[in-house]
Each structure stands twice: as C-alpha cells, then as structure tokens.
Design a protein around this motif. Structure first.
Motif, PDB file in Angstrom:
ATOM      1  N   GLY A 351       0.813  -1.209   0.000  1.00 32.72           N
ATOM      2  CA  GLY A 351       0.000   0.000   0.000  1.00 32.72           C
ATOM      3  C   GLY A 351       0.848   1.262   0.000  1.00 32.72           C
ATOM      4  O   GLY A 351       0.550   2.235  -0.712  1.00 32.72           O
ATOM      5  N   LEU A 352       1.928   1.259   0.794  1.00 34.46           N
ATOM      6  CA  LEU A 352       2.819   2.419   0.828  1.00 34.46           C
ATOM      7  C   LEU A 352       3.498   2.628  -0.518  1.00 34.46           C
ATOM      8  O   LEU A 352       3.612   3.766  -1.000  1.00 34.46           O
ATOM      9  N   ARG A 353       3.940   1.544  -1.153  1.00 34.24           N
ATOM     10  CA  ARG A 353       4.612   1.673  -2.441  1.00 34.24           C
ATOM     11  C   ARG A 353       3.660   2.242  -3.501  1.00 34.24           C
ATOM     12  O   ARG A 353       4.065   3.098  -4.304  1.00 34.24           O
ATOM     13  N   ILE A 354       2.414   1.783  -3.544  1.00 34.81           N
ATOM     14  CA  ILE A 354       1.450   2.286  -4.524  1.00 34.81           C
ATOM     15  C   ILE A 354       1.171   3.773  -4.281  1.00 34.81           C
ATOM     16  O   ILE A 354       1.137   4.580  -5.216  1.00 34.81           O
ATOM     17  N   LYS A 355       0.983   4.148  -3.006  1.00 35.78           N
ATOM     18  CA  LYS A 355       0.751   5.560  -2.686  1.00 35.78           C
ATOM     19  C   LYS A 355       1.937   6.418  -3.120  1.00 35.78           C
ATOM     20  O   LYS A 355       1.768   7.482  -3.744  1.00 35.78           O
ATOM     21  N   ASN A 356       3.137   5.953  -2.814  1.00 40.93           N
ATOM     22  CA  ASN A 356       4.335   6.709  -3.182  1.00 40.93           C
ATOM     23  C   ASN A 356       4.495   6.828  -4.692  1.00 40.93           C
ATOM     24  O   ASN A 356       4.916   7.869  -5.203  1.00 40.93           O
ATOM     25  N   MET A 357       4.162   5.761  -5.402  1.00 37.94           N
ATOM     26  CA  MET A 357       4.285   5.790  -6.853  1.00 37.94           C
ATOM     27  C   MET A 357       3.323   6.801  -7.466  1.00 37.94           C
ATOM     28  O   MET A 357       3.693   7.585  -8.352  1.00 37.94           O
ATOM     29  N   LEU A 358       2.091   6.810  -6.983  1.00 35.90           N
ATOM     30  CA  LEU A 358       1.094   7.753  -7.499  1.00 35.90           C
ATOM     31  C   LEU A 358       1.487   9.195  -7.198  1.00 35.90           C
ATOM     32  O   LEU A 358       1.384  10.083  -8.059  1.00 35.90           O
ATOM     33  N   LEU A 359       1.953   9.448  -5.960  1.00 35.24           N
ATOM     34  CA  LEU A 359       2.367  10.806  -5.600  1.00 35.24           C
ATOM     35  C   LEU A 359       3.597  11.239  -6.393  1.00 35.24           C
ATOM     36  O   LEU A 359       3.722  12.412  -6.773  1.00 35.24           O
ATOM     37  N   SER A 360       4.515  10.300  -6.661  1.00 36.66           N
ATOM     38  CA  SER A 360       5.694  10.631  -7.463  1.00 36.66           C
ATOM     39  C   SER A 360       5.303  10.981  -8.893  1.00 36.66           C
ATOM     40  O   SER A 360       5.851  11.921  -9.492  1.00 36.66           O
ATOM     41  N   LEU A 361       4.330  10.254  -9.448  1.00 33.75           N
ATOM     42  CA  LEU A 361       3.856  10.547 -10.797  1.00 33.75           C
ATOM     43  C   LEU A 361       3.144  11.896 -10.846  1.00 33.75           C
ATOM     44  O   LEU A 361       3.351  12.696 -11.768  1.00 33.75           O
ATOM     45  N   LEU A 362       2.305  12.172  -9.841  1.00 31.21           N
ATOM     46  CA  LEU A 362       1.547  13.428  -9.823  1.00 31.21           C
ATOM     47  C   LEU A 362       2.457  14.636  -9.628  1.00 31.21           C
ATOM     48  O   LEU A 362       2.155  15.732 -10.120  1.00 31.21           O
ATOM     49  N   THR A 363       3.578  14.458  -8.905  1.00 28.40           N
ATOM     50  CA  THR A 363       4.501  15.575  -8.656  1.00 28.40           C
ATOM     51  C   THR A 363       5.675  15.577  -9.625  1.00 28.40           C
ATOM     52  O   THR A 363       6.659  16.293  -9.409  1.00 28.40           O
ATOM     53  N   LEU A 364       5.582  14.753 -10.692  1.00 29.38           N
ATOM     54  CA  LEU A 364       6.641  14.669 -11.709  1.00 29.38           C
ATOM     55  C   LEU A 364       7.995  14.277 -11.094  1.00 29.38           C
ATOM     56  O   LEU A 364       9.048  14.780 -11.490  1.00 29.38           O
ATOM     57  N   GLY A 365       7.948  13.407 -10.096  1.00 27.80           N
ATOM     58  CA  GLY A 365       9.167  12.871  -9.494  1.00 27.80           C
ATOM     59  C   GLY A 365       9.665  13.609  -8.276  1.00 27.80           C
ATOM     60  O   GLY A 365      10.578  13.123  -7.592  1.00 27.80           O
ATOM     61  N   LEU A 366       9.101  14.770  -7.950  1.00 22.24           N
ATOM     62  CA  LEU A 366       9.596  15.547  -6.814  1.00 22.24           C
ATOM     63  C   LEU A 366       9.288  14.888  -5.473  1.00 22.24           C
ATOM     64  O   LEU A 366       9.925  15.196  -4.462  1.00 22.24           O
ATOM     65  N   TYR A 367       8.305  13.983  -5.448  1.00 16.73           N
ATOM     66  CA  TYR A 367       7.984  13.290  -4.192  1.00 16.73           C
ATOM     67  C   TYR A 367       8.903  12.093  -3.956  1.00 16.73           C
ATOM     68  O   TYR A 367       8.869  11.482  -2.900  1.00 16.73           O
ATOM     69  N   ARG A 368       9.754  11.762  -4.941  1.00 16.94           N
ATOM     70  CA  ARG A 368      10.560  10.545  -4.858  1.00 16.94           C
ATOM     71  C   ARG A 368      11.416  10.465  -3.599  1.00 16.94           C
ATOM     72  O   ARG A 368      11.486   9.413  -2.976  1.00 16.94           O
ATOM     73  N   PRO A 369      12.129  11.529  -3.164  1.00 11.50           N
ATOM     74  CA  PRO A 369      12.925  11.412  -1.932  1.00 11.50           C
ATOM     75  C   PRO A 369      12.078  11.127  -0.701  1.00 11.50           C
ATOM     76  O   PRO A 369      12.488  10.364   0.174  1.00 11.50           O
ATOM     77  N   PHE A 370      10.871  11.711  -0.629  1.00 12.24           N
ATOM     78  CA  PHE A 370       9.980  11.424   0.503  1.00 12.24           C
ATOM     79  C   PHE A 370       9.518   9.969   0.461  1.00 12.24           C
ATOM     80  O   PHE A 370       9.411   9.310   1.494  1.00 12.24           O
ATOM     81  N   ALA A 371       9.266   9.474  -0.757  1.00  9.52           N
ATOM     82  CA  ALA A 371       8.859   8.082  -0.921  1.00  9.52           C
ATOM     83  C   ALA A 371       9.969   7.138  -0.475  1.00  9.52           C
ATOM     84  O   ALA A 371       9.722   6.149   0.234  1.00  9.52           O
ATOM     85  N   ARG A 372      11.188   7.435  -0.890  1.00  9.47           N
ATOM     86  CA  ARG A 372      12.307   6.564  -0.536  1.00  9.47           C
ATOM     87  C   ARG A 372      12.519   6.510   0.968  1.00  9.47           C
ATOM     88  O   ARG A 372      12.771   5.438   1.536  1.00  9.47           O
ATOM     89  N   VAL A 373      12.411   7.644   1.633  1.00  5.41           N
ATOM     90  CA  VAL A 373      12.590   7.686   3.085  1.00  5.41           C
ATOM     91  C   VAL A 373      11.490   6.898   3.786  1.00  5.41           C
ATOM     92  O   VAL A 373      11.752   6.128   4.718  1.00  5.41           O
ATOM     93  N   SER A 374      10.245   7.058   3.339  1.00  9.42           N
ATOM     94  CA  SER A 374       9.139   6.357   4.002  1.00  9.42           C
ATOM     95  C   SER A 374       9.245   4.846   3.828  1.00  9.42           C
ATOM     96  O   SER A 374       8.978   4.076   4.761  1.00  9.42           O
ATOM     97  N   GLU A 375       9.655   4.387   2.644  1.00  9.63           N
ATOM     98  CA  GLU A 375       9.810   2.952   2.415  1.00  9.63           C
ATOM     99  C   GLU A 375      10.985   2.399   3.215  1.00  9.63           C
ATOM    100  O   GLU A 375      10.897   1.313   3.802  1.00  9.63           O
ATOM    101  N   TYR A 376      12.085   3.134   3.233  1.00 14.72           N
ATOM    102  CA  TYR A 376      13.251   2.698   4.000  1.00 14.72           C
ATOM    103  C   TYR A 376      12.910   2.634   5.489  1.00 14.72           C
ATOM    104  O   TYR A 376      13.281   1.684   6.186  1.00 14.72           O
ATOM    105  N   ARG A 377      12.190   3.647   5.979  1.00 13.14           N
ATOM    106  CA  ARG A 377      11.818   3.675   7.393  1.00 13.14           C
ATOM    107  C   ARG A 377      10.939   2.475   7.758  1.00 13.14           C
ATOM    108  O   ARG A 377      11.153   1.824   8.785  1.00 13.14           O
ATOM    109  N   MET A 378       9.943   2.177   6.912  1.00 11.01           N
ATOM    110  CA  MET A 378       9.052   1.060   7.221  1.00 11.01           C
ATOM    111  C   MET A 378       9.826  -0.252   7.308  1.00 11.01           C
ATOM    112  O   MET A 378       9.583  -1.070   8.208  1.00 11.01           O
ATOM    113  N   LYS A 379      10.765  -0.458   6.388  1.00  8.04           N
ATOM    114  CA  LYS A 379      11.531  -1.707   6.396  1.00  8.04           C
ATOM    115  C   LYS A 379      12.504  -1.763   7.579  1.00  8.04           C
ATOM    116  O   LYS A 379      12.547  -2.756   8.310  1.00  8.04           O
ATOM    117  N   VAL A 380      13.273  -0.702   7.749  1.00  3.14           N
ATOM    118  CA  VAL A 380      14.308  -0.716   8.788  1.00  3.14           C
ATOM    119  C   VAL A 380      13.702  -0.791  10.190  1.00  3.14           C
ATOM    120  O   VAL A 380      14.172  -1.563  11.038  1.00  3.14           O
TER     121      VAL A 380
END
Length: 420
Positions: A351-380
C-alpha cells in the motif's frame, strides 16, 4: 530440505558464553525534508555534469541513510573511499561506451566478445562490489568483511553458466524441430530476401516454455546462492553470519509474486474494460461529435494504458520485496551472538509503495525522496536486533577480535563500487 536448512544454519562456535537476550529495535532518524535537500543537490549536479557527479551523489546518499540508521542506539557509518567509487564508475562508463560503439558500428565479433566476457566477469564484479560495500560499513568501530574466496564465488555462480547452456539447447532444439527456421537463419546471414517463413509448431512452443521456466529457476537459484554466500561469508569481528533459508523458500516467494501479478493484471483488465465500455456508450450518445471524441478517447486511452502498465507490476514487485525482506531478516544472525527479527507487513508495504508511486507521478518525481525515506523507514524500523548479553560487552569483545591495521589495509584495498 531439513539437512540443507540445518547445514546452512550451522556456523563457527561463538567465543561468547550464553547470556540473557536483549532486544534492540532498529531506528531511523531521518526525514523526507532532510533527504530532499540531499537528493535535489545530487540531481542538479548530476544533470549539470552530464552524470559525472554520480559517484559523489551515491556516496552522499549512502552516508545520509547510514548515519540516520541506529542499531542498538549507535549509527552505522559509510566509510568508502571516494577515489575507489570514482574508479568503479569510470571503468563501467568506459566499458559501456566501448560496447555501444561496437553495436552501432556492426562489429558482431566484438559484441559477442563483450557479452561473453561480461558473463564470465559477472561473478567477479558482484563479489568485488560486495567486498567493497561491506568493508565500507562500520558500527561501533566494527568493520564488516566479505571473506568468500573467488573459487567460492564462481561455484555459487553456476546458474549463470547453466542459463547459457539452457538457451544454447533451446536454439539448437528449435532448429532441429523446424528445418525452415535453420534455412531462414542462413538466409539472414547471407542477406537473402528469399528466406522461407518458418512454421511454428506446438513442440517449438513447448521448448520455448521449458526454456523460460528453466531460466526463471536459474535466476532464483542465482539470487539464493548469492544471498546465502553474502551472509555466510560476512564477518563482524571474528563472528561469521548465520543463514537458515533454503532454495524452496525463494521459489515460494516467486510463485506468490506471480500470483499477485496475475491478480493485478486481471483486476486492471476488468477496470479498463469498464472504462472502455463507458467511453463507447458516451460516443454513441454523441454521434454528431464522433471525430472529436475519437481523438480524446485515443489520448486518454494511451495515457491510462501507460499508467496501468506501471500499476500492474508495482504491487507484485513491492510484495516480492517485502516478502524477501521478511525472509532474510527473520532467518539471519551473527554466529550465536545475535539474531534479527522483522515484523514487516507485506500488505502495508504494498500500500505504501502504490501511494508513493502515485504521488511521485503526480509531482513529476519531486515526491521521490519522501517516498524513498518512508519505504526505507518502514523496512528498517520493522527489524529488531536480539543480542546475547549487553551490547557494550559483545561489541567490545568483537573489537578485540577484529584484525589490526594490516587487516584494515587489506580490506580497503579489496573491491570497487562496480554495481548500483
């Protein structure tokens, strides 16, 4: 299977006496806003320098995530030499340029030699990169090491060569099953336009299917061999890694991933069918403006199809990543001194990955660093380290076991940052 599992779990006897087990959840103290500043500088400088800044960007990124990852209250350190990262990057760029020149100038012999050399050197490149990365990782003054010999690396790499044999067999088998195919290939080599169209038989389809299945099994086995070798031959102080998973654990995850992918494709196909039906009905009600609607529907269909193609594989890829993370961190440890446990939930991560992907597409990639941090945080932060005895006592004993200056110099000299 039980023998393999018990054999993989066995390791050298620890020098530590059995004690009470303490649990230490892993923490991540970074934030999307902080990493955004690192990320945007890396992107801009990489663009301005036409990619030459890449090794510096990778080092800054690794240092950010390492320094904000706390294991038992102490941060990880990334101590890689920038010079070696640049050397690895330059070597790869030169090889890539040489290969592209050979392809574009029609030097088939050179291209073939590049491919054969690349296959033969793939295990060396992987092991060199792992040696570099582990040697560059420190925790409480302890350096990780990858101690596998080149012989062990190439023995673990047998699926690479098995894969080549599989497709050699498929190629020659197809020629035997269809003489027309052999004639067509000869005509292509002679640049003749009179090549007969080869007939495709069920036997040829079965052979291709067999080749694909065997290829997938080889890829899974290669992943299993490399991961198990990486853990078993990793060393912290004098303590080696402990490994429990078996090959079938990896196969089960891949089968489940395929099932998730099929379900996603079916669901998206149904959604596309509903949308297409609605569009047809709408066009039928607007028959006098059919031409305009056809253009609009064509554009919308192309855009929707592109997004659907991405969406179809994203949940399956995220599911596999989460399951593999769970399998690894629930079944590895450091000799008999420490072990890890992960409570990562596959559904939450998907669910987090799908949300991050959609937000990254809508922001033309500018959300990508926030997505990477949130995914890394959930795993770690799903990982907990369980240590026998106090961390101070265990870490201190490991530091005393660790090799001296000569060992550190040898570790620094080993490996290059050759893969991303």
């Amino acid at each position: 299977m039980n023998q393999e599992r018990s054999g993989g779990a066995a390791g050298p006897m620890s020098t530590f006496m059995p004690q009470a087990i303490d649990a230490h959840p892993v923490e991540f103290t970074g934030s999307g806003g902080e990493y955004f500043r690192v990320w945007i500088v890396n992107v801009l400088l990489s663009i301005v320098t036409l990619g030459i800044y890449t090794p510096w960007a990778r080092r800054r990124t690794a240092q950010y995530f390492y320094s904000h990852t706390l294991v038992a209250g102490s941060p990880l350190e990334f101590t890689a030499q920038q010079r070696k990262m640049v050397m690895g990057f330059v070597m790869l760029m030169l090889l890539t340029i040489a290969y592209n020149i050979a392809v574009r100038t029609g030097q088939d012999t050179a291209v073939g030699l590049f491919l054969l050399t690349g296959a033969a050197l793939a295990p060396f490149i992987w092991a060199s990169a792992m040696r570099f990365r582990l040697a560059a990782t420190r925790w409480r003054g302890l350096r990780l090491q990858f101690t596998a010999s080149w012989k062990e690396v190439y023995i673990a790499s047998w699926p690479v060569f098995a894969l080549a044999l599989v497709w050699f067999g498929v190629f020659f088998g197809m020629q035997m099953l269809s003489p027309d195919l052999a004639q067509a290939l000869e005509a292509v080599e002679e640049e003749s336009s009179k090549a007969p169209m080869p007939s495709f038989t069920p036997a040829m389809g079965g052979l291709l299917l067999l080749g694909l299945v065997l290829s997938i099994l080889c890829f899974i086995r290669l992943e299993y061999n490399f991961k198990s070798l990486l853990v078993l031959k990793a060393q912290l102080g004098a303590e080696k890694g402990r490994w429990k998973p078996v090959y079938m654990d990896f196969v089960k995850i891949w089968l489940a991933t395929v099932a998730v992918f099929i379900l996603c494709v079916v669901g998206i196909a149904v959604l596309v069918g509903v949308l297409a039906g609605s569009s047809i009905a709408l066009m039928a009600s607007q028959s006098e403006r059919m031409g305009l609607w056809m253009i609009v529907v064509g554009i919308v269909s192309a855009v929707v199809g592109f997004f659907m193609l991405i969406l179809a594989s994203a949940p399956a890829r995220a599911y596999r990543e989460a399951r593999m993370f769970q399998l690894m961190w629930n079944n590895i440890g450091v000799s008999h001194v420490a072990r890890f446990k992960s409570h990562l939930k596959s559904g939450s991560y998907v669910g987090l990955r799908i949300k991050n992907m959609l937000l990254s597409l809508l922001t033309l990639g500018l959300y990508r660093p926030f997505a990477r941090v949130s995914e890394y945080r959930m795993k770690v932060e799903s990982v907990t380290l369980h240590v026998k005895g106090g961390v101070e006592q265990v870490a201190g004993a490991m530091v005393r076991q660790q090799q001296g200056a000569l060992g550190d110099a040898l570790a620094d000299a080993a490996g290059l940052d050759l893969i991303g």
